[in-house]
Design a protein around this motif. Structure first.
Motif, PDB file in Angstrom:
ATOM      1  N   LYS A  56       0.823  -1.212   0.000  1.00 52.56           N
ATOM      2  CA  LYS A  56       0.000   0.000   0.000  1.00 52.56           C
ATOM      3  C   LYS A  56       0.861   1.268   0.000  1.00 52.56           C
ATOM      4  O   LYS A  56       0.376   2.351  -0.298  1.00 52.56           O
ATOM      5  CB  LYS A  56      -0.941   0.005   1.202  1.00 52.56           C
ATOM      6  CG  LYS A  56      -2.001  -1.089   1.140  1.00 52.56           C
ATOM      7  CD  LYS A  56      -2.771  -1.197   2.441  1.00 52.56           C
ATOM      8  CE  LYS A  56      -3.658   0.005   2.669  1.00 52.56           C
ATOM      9  NZ  LYS A  56      -4.518  -0.178   3.885  1.00 52.56           N
ATOM     10  N   ASP A  62      -2.785  10.318  -1.060  1.00 48.47           N
ATOM     11  CA  ASP A  62      -4.081  10.711  -0.517  1.00 48.47           C
ATOM     12  C   ASP A  62      -4.991   9.530  -0.197  1.00 48.47           C
ATOM     13  O   ASP A  62      -6.100   9.709   0.316  1.00 48.47           O
ATOM     14  CB  ASP A  62      -4.791  11.675  -1.467  1.00 48.47           C
ATOM     15  CG  ASP A  62      -5.083  11.054  -2.834  1.00 48.47           C
ATOM     16  OD1 ASP A  62      -4.396  10.070  -3.190  1.00 48.47           O
ATOM     17  OD2 ASP A  62      -5.979  11.561  -3.532  1.00 48.47           O
ATOM     18  N   LEU A  63      -4.505   8.308  -0.446  1.00 39.36           N
ATOM     19  CA  LEU A  63      -5.288   7.125  -0.119  1.00 39.36           C
ATOM     20  C   LEU A  63      -4.977   6.574   1.271  1.00 39.36           C
ATOM     21  O   LEU A  63      -5.580   5.591   1.708  1.00 39.36           O
ATOM     22  CB  LEU A  63      -5.056   6.026  -1.165  1.00 39.36           C
ATOM     23  CG  LEU A  63      -5.546   6.355  -2.586  1.00 39.36           C
ATOM     24  CD1 LEU A  63      -5.260   5.199  -3.534  1.00 39.36           C
ATOM     25  CD2 LEU A  63      -7.039   6.683  -2.581  1.00 39.36           C
ATOM     26  N   THR A  65      -5.432   6.260   5.028  1.00 39.98           N
ATOM     27  CA  THR A  65      -6.652   6.487   5.807  1.00 39.98           C
ATOM     28  C   THR A  65      -6.368   6.569   7.308  1.00 39.98           C
ATOM     29  O   THR A  65      -5.280   6.193   7.770  1.00 39.98           O
ATOM     30  CB  THR A  65      -7.655   5.358   5.569  1.00 39.98           C
ATOM     31  OG1 THR A  65      -7.101   4.127   6.098  1.00 39.98           O
ATOM     32  CG2 THR A  65      -7.952   5.186   4.084  1.00 39.98           C
ATOM     33  N   VAL A  66      -7.364   7.028   8.049  1.00 37.62           N
ATOM     34  CA  VAL A  66      -7.277   7.038   9.508  1.00 37.62           C
ATOM     35  C   VAL A  66      -7.116   5.613  10.020  1.00 37.62           C
ATOM     36  O   VAL A  66      -6.354   5.361  10.954  1.00 37.62           O
ATOM     37  CB  VAL A  66      -8.535   7.691  10.124  1.00 37.62           C
ATOM     38  CG1 VAL A  66      -8.512   7.562  11.644  1.00 37.62           C
ATOM     39  CG2 VAL A  66      -8.635   9.155   9.713  1.00 37.62           C
ATOM     40  N   ASP A  68      -5.609   3.154   8.549  1.00 32.37           N
ATOM     41  CA  ASP A  68      -4.208   2.755   8.343  1.00 32.37           C
ATOM     42  C   ASP A  68      -3.341   3.282   9.488  1.00 32.37           C
ATOM     43  O   ASP A  68      -2.506   2.557  10.043  1.00 32.37           O
ATOM     44  CB  ASP A  68      -3.675   3.326   7.020  1.00 32.37           C
ATOM     45  CG  ASP A  68      -4.289   2.668   5.795  1.00 32.37           C
ATOM     46  OD1 ASP A  68      -4.640   1.475   5.873  1.00 32.37           O
ATOM     47  OD2 ASP A  68      -4.425   3.368   4.771  1.00 32.37           O
ATOM     48  N   CYS A  69      -3.534   4.538   9.831  1.00 36.05           N
ATOM     49  CA  CYS A  69      -2.722   5.171  10.872  1.00 36.05           C
ATOM     50  C   CYS A  69      -2.999   4.568  12.244  1.00 36.05           C
ATOM     51  O   CYS A  69      -2.084   4.344  13.037  1.00 36.05           O
ATOM     52  CB  CYS A  69      -2.985   6.668  10.893  1.00 36.05           C
ATOM     53  SG  CYS A  69      -2.453   7.532   9.378  1.00 36.05           S
ATOM     54  N   PRO A 110      -4.711  12.237   8.219  1.00 33.49           N
ATOM     55  CA  PRO A 110      -5.287  11.018   8.810  1.00 33.49           C
ATOM     56  C   PRO A 110      -4.710  10.660  10.172  1.00 33.49           C
ATOM     57  O   PRO A 110      -5.379  10.015  10.988  1.00 33.49           O
ATOM     58  CB  PRO A 110      -4.961   9.937   7.775  1.00 33.49           C
ATOM     59  CG  PRO A 110      -3.730  10.445   7.083  1.00 33.49           C
ATOM     60  CD  PRO A 110      -3.894  11.932   7.030  1.00 33.49           C
TER      61      PRO A 110
END
Length: 339
Positions: A56, A62-63, A65-66, A68-69, A110
């Motif tokens: 990823k 910009d892909l 995400t919250v 992911d974080c 994010p």
């Protein structure tokens, strides 16, 4: 036009157009504007996040995400302390903030939406959001450390004790221009709190520092070697050295334990235990008020101070004996039958 050349080039090489680099391209080309130590920590956070994201990381920036974080923070909490993860989160959050506010790559940051305390409570509730009880040294242990540790550690412990529990960071970074022998005080700005403090030079502290002055000569720092490691972002190495010495002295467990995920457990005592010991001794002494000890140590509030106080059983016993003496002679409300 506002994009740094490195990021613009990364965007073009990513194949996604000049307006949108991949996550990896953006972080790899991120401007190196921090100090040497901070930059090392920042790049470490970037590397770990890219490692976690796997394939990823090659997707558009910009892909991210919250989710992911948040997943990254939970993954990290299983491996490192909350303080370390907090630094990683801040480094990544600052990078994403630039992507939002300056480079106009992302609509929202994010990482900003991640609640680290909540993540810690979910991942490791048994650690109480990573707050582990630290124990103070006894006075006998403080004396042993000051007299028997190899140099410069013996002097570092002495400086900490004679200054009211000065933190390891401030001891390592103590400079000779902080020490005013003529006026009889140390003036420094604490690394953690950013507060300016004036600390009197007691006779024992003056003697130690005058001896150190002969050893260090014209060097800027009181403990040059330790300052070198600390400024080089090797503060963890310094703490590890001290823990190894405590282990050799039998003051902490001989075998280092690991928690779930391979994360190292905290030793029950550390250099910071000197601070705990000073507060415990001062508040148990009886000759000083709590306010005087709090001001000497430099704590902002009574609530903070209480977290450093450990009331020994023998002191509690004295309180209970005094309470019993206060009602001495009160008869038993019932009789005791003996065989």
């Amino acid at each position: 036009d506002k994009l740094p050349d490195g990021i613009r080039g990364a965007a073009e090489m990513s194949g996604l157009g000049s307006s949108m680099p991949s996550l990896r391209a953006y972080l790899d080309a991120f401007p190196r504007t921090a100090s040497e130590g901070s930059e090392i920590n920042r790049r470490r956070a970037f590397t770990l996040f890219l490692e976690f994201m796997g394939e990823k990381a090659e997707r558009r920036l910009d892909l991210v995400t919250v989710a992911d974080c948040e997943a990254f923070c939970k993954w990290s909490l299983k491996k490192w302390s909350r303080g370390t993860v907090e630094r990683h989160k801040n480094s990544l959050g600052n990078a994403f903030r630039r992507a939002v506010e300056i480079d106009d790559f992302m609509r929202k940051n994010p990482m900003r939406a991640v609640n680290l305390a909540a993540c810690a409570a979910q991942v490791c509730p048994e650690r109480g959001a990573d707050k582990q009880k630290r124990y103070p040294f006894t006075l006998a242990e403080i004396k042993k450390l000051i007299t028997e540790l190899p140099a410069p550690w013996s002097d570092m412990v002495a400086v900490s004790w004679y200054t009211g529990g000065l933190r390891l960071s401030d001891v390592c970074l103590l400079r000779w221009d902080n020490v005013n022998f003529g006026a009889g005080y140390i003036c420094l700005t604490e690394k953690k709190t950013k507060k300016e403090r004036y600390i009197p030079l007691c006779a024992a502290l003056r003697e130690r520092l005058e001896a150190r002055r002969v050893i260090t000569g014209a060097d800027l720092y009181v403990f040059p070697d330790k300052a070198h490691f600390y400024l080089g972002s090797a503060a963890g190495y310094i703490s590890t050295q001290f823990t190894a010495l405590l282990r050799a002295f039998g003051m902490v467990a001989q075998k280092e334990e690991k928690t779930e995920g391979g994360r190292h457990a905290f030793a029950e005592k550390s250099f910071h235990s000197i601070r705990h010991a000073f507060v415990t001794w001062g508040r148990s002494n009886g000759g000083f008020t709590a306010d005087v000890i709090r001001e000497t140590v430099g704590h902002d509030s009574e609530a903070v101070e209480q977290g450093y106080f450990t009331c020994a059983l023998d002191l509690k016993a004295k309180v209970l004996d005094a309470a019993a003496d206060a009602v001495q002679g009160a008869p038993l409300a019932y009789s005791i039958k003996t065989a």
